[in-house]
Each structure stands twice: as C-alpha cells, then as structure tokens.
Design a protein around this motif. Structure first.
Motif, mmCIF file in Angstrom:
data_model
loop_
_atom_site.group_PDB
_atom_site.id
_atom_site.type_symbol
_atom_site.label_atom_id
_atom_site.label_comp_id
_atom_site.label_asym_id
_atom_site.label_seq_id
_atom_site.Cartn_x
_atom_site.Cartn_y
_atom_site.Cartn_z
ATOM 1 N N VAL A 25 -17.585 -4.461 2.373
ATOM 2 C CA VAL A 25 -16.279 -4.184 1.794
ATOM 3 C C VAL A 25 -15.664 -5.499 1.323
ATOM 4 N N ASN A 26 -14.839 -5.424 0.329
ATOM 5 C CA ASN A 26 -14.188 -6.606 -0.222
ATOM 6 C C ASN A 26 -12.687 -6.401 -0.265
ATOM 7 N N ASP A 27 -11.984 -7.480 -0.373
ATOM 8 C CA ASP A 27 -10.552 -7.482 -0.666
ATOM 9 C C ASP A 27 -9.714 -6.586 0.237
ATOM 10 N N LEU A 28 -9.985 -6.617 1.529
ATOM 11 C CA LEU A 28 -9.154 -5.863 2.453
ATOM 12 C C LEU A 28 -7.909 -6.662 2.771
ATOM 13 N N LYS A 29 -6.771 -6.035 2.670
ATOM 14 C CA LYS A 29 -5.507 -6.678 2.998
ATOM 15 C C LYS A 29 -4.962 -5.998 4.245
ATOM 16 N N TRP A 30 -5.548 -6.356 5.360
ATOM 17 C CA TRP A 30 -5.252 -5.719 6.627
ATOM 18 C C TRP A 30 -4.326 -6.558 7.478
ATOM 19 N N GLN A 31 -3.625 -5.849 8.358
ATOM 20 C CA GLN A 31 -2.924 -6.480 9.458
ATOM 21 C C GLN A 31 -3.288 -5.693 10.704
ATOM 22 N N TYR A 47 -9.647 1.469 16.326
ATOM 23 C CA TYR A 47 -8.578 0.474 16.214
ATOM 24 C C TYR A 47 -7.859 0.726 14.892
ATOM 25 N N LEU A 48 -6.528 0.723 14.928
ATOM 26 C CA LEU A 48 -5.743 0.996 13.730
ATOM 27 C C LEU A 48 -5.420 -0.305 12.997
ATOM 28 N N MET A 49 -5.632 -0.273 11.684
ATOM 29 C CA MET A 49 -5.322 -1.407 10.827
ATOM 30 C C MET A 49 -4.250 -0.971 9.842
ATOM 31 N N ASP A 50 -3.276 -1.812 9.637
ATOM 32 C CA ASP A 50 -2.199 -1.535 8.701
ATOM 33 C C ASP A 50 -2.591 -2.081 7.332
ATOM 34 N N GLU A 51 -2.548 -1.211 6.330
ATOM 35 C CA GLU A 51 -2.814 -1.608 4.949
ATOM 36 C C GLU A 51 -1.561 -1.354 4.135
ATOM 37 N N GLU A 52 -1.588 -1.777 2.910
ATOM 38 C CA GLU A 52 -0.424 -1.613 2.037
ATOM 39 C C GLU A 52 0.006 -0.152 1.912
ATOM 40 N N ASP A 53 -0.945 0.765 1.889
ATOM 41 C CA ASP A 53 -0.626 2.173 1.662
ATOM 42 C C ASP A 53 -0.804 3.047 2.906
ATOM 43 N N GLY A 54 -0.761 2.465 4.091
ATOM 44 C CA GLY A 54 -0.881 3.248 5.313
ATOM 45 C C GLY A 54 -1.839 2.619 6.299
ATOM 46 N N TYR A 55 -2.338 3.438 7.190
ATOM 47 C CA TYR A 55 -3.263 2.976 8.216
ATOM 48 C C TYR A 55 -4.701 3.252 7.817
ATOM 49 N N SER A 56 -5.586 2.376 8.269
ATOM 50 C CA SER A 56 -7.027 2.603 8.178
ATOM 51 C C SER A 56 -7.581 2.604 9.593
ATOM 52 N N TYR A 57 -8.705 3.268 9.768
ATOM 53 C CA TYR A 57 -9.363 3.344 11.062
ATOM 54 C C TYR A 57 -10.586 2.451 11.079
ATOM 55 N N VAL A 58 -10.748 1.702 12.164
ATOM 56 C CA VAL A 58 -11.977 0.960 12.410
ATOM 57 C C VAL A 58 -12.587 1.594 13.653
ATOM 58 N N LYS A 59 -13.708 2.290 13.456
ATOM 59 C CA LYS A 59 -14.350 3.029 14.549
ATOM 60 C C LYS A 59 -15.403 2.186 15.242
ATOM 61 N N PHE A 60 -15.380 2.264 16.574
ATOM 62 C CA PHE A 60 -16.352 1.606 17.427
ATOM 63 C C PHE A 60 -17.184 2.699 18.099
ATOM 64 N N GLY A 85 -13.993 -11.674 4.682
ATOM 65 C CA GLY A 85 -12.905 -12.074 5.553
ATOM 66 C C GLY A 85 -13.117 -11.725 7.002
ATOM 67 N N LYS A 86 -12.116 -12.056 7.790
ATOM 68 C CA LYS A 86 -12.124 -11.701 9.203
ATOM 69 C C LYS A 86 -10.693 -11.668 9.702
ATOM 70 N N ILE A 87 -10.495 -10.955 10.813
ATOM 71 C CA ILE A 87 -9.169 -10.820 11.401
ATOM 72 C C ILE A 87 -9.314 -10.669 12.906
ATOM 73 N N GLU A 88 -8.410 -11.305 13.639
ATOM 74 C CA GLU A 88 -8.382 -11.149 15.090
ATOM 75 C C GLU A 88 -7.771 -9.796 15.425
ATOM 76 N N LEU A 89 -8.386 -9.103 16.365
ATOM 77 C CA LEU A 89 -7.912 -7.775 16.771
ATOM 78 C C LEU A 89 -6.963 -7.938 17.963
ATOM 79 N N SER A 90 -5.712 -8.143 17.652
ATOM 80 C CA SER A 90 -4.713 -8.398 18.690
ATOM 81 C C SER A 90 -4.554 -7.197 19.614
ATOM 82 N N ASN A 91 -4.271 -7.509 20.875
ATOM 83 C CA ASN A 91 -4.003 -6.499 21.901
ATOM 84 C C ASN A 91 -5.191 -5.571 22.160
#
Length: 128
Positions: A25-31, A47-60, A85-91
């Motif tokens: 995947v490219n150009d993810l703008k996640w929080q 794990y729920l990720m916040d995107e510009e247009d709502g939530y996305s799911y990251v399944k484990f 990219g990469k992002i720390e999965l807080s909490n």
C-alpha cells in the motif's frame, strides 16, 4: 467505506516488533487511535487507524498471535510498516491485554475464539 488491512508477519527490528501489511500500500495518511477491538468471526484482533475519511481496520489474524504475545512482554510499542511508511501503534499493549482479560472465559466472543485466545495467551493469563 471502511478499509481493512491484514498484517501478514512481524519481525524484531531495533528493539521494536514491526508488523508488516499483507498487500503493498502507498500514501497512507494514518493516525494511530490507540484503540483495539476483535473480529471473532475472522479470528482476529483489530487495531483502529484514523484516516481523513474515517477509520480503517488493521487486522492481526491468528497466525501472528505469537508475536502479539511477545509484544505484551515488551515495554516498547510495536510499529506497523508498509511499503512507504511506518507508524507506532500507541496504547497497543494496554488495549490488547484488556481484551485478552475480557475474553478469558467469556463465550460471548464465541467458544472457538475464546478458546483460541486462552491457548495463545496462556502465559499471560496464568500470571494473573
């Protein structure tokens, strides 16, 4: 529409457990939201990720649960990596641990899921 991404594997990298997404995947703008839920039908933690247009799911899925158990023993938040990219999965650890304790003996999640969680996280559950 909510997007779902699947974690395929994870590795230990610079004292972090790094989870990698299944499909490029490219150009993810996640929080990172710091929130986690379950998908007992799919045998996954989400794990729920916040995107510009709502939530996305990251399944484990169940295949990476041994790494989730390892993550719970770490004091360092895991990292999610993808192609650009990469992002720390807080909490992450607190949310996962709370879910596991809630799932133990709770067949509202379904007997198969509950049993699988109890087996995968037996070490954690035996410490309480």
């Amino acid at each position: 529409m909510r997007k779902t991404y699947i974690v395929e594997k994870g590795i230990l990298e610079d004292s972090h457990i790094c989870f990698e997404l299944q499909n490029p995947v490219n150009d993810l703008k996640w929080q990172a939201t710091g929130q986690m839920i379950t998908d007992s039908d799919e045998m996954a933690f989400v794990y729920l990720m916040d995107e510009e247009d709502g939530y996305s799911y990251v399944k484990f899925p169940q295949s990476v649960w041994p790494l989730l158990a390892e993550t719970l023993q770490s004091k360092v938040a895991p990292v999610l990596k993808w192609e650009t990219g990469k992002i720390e999965l807080s909490n992450f650890q607190d949310e996962l641990q709370s879910l596991i304790y809630n799932i133990e003996g709770n067949y509202n999640y379904g007997k198969v899921f509950t049993t699988a969680v109890e087996e995968a996280f037996a070490k954690l559950l035996s410490e309480t």
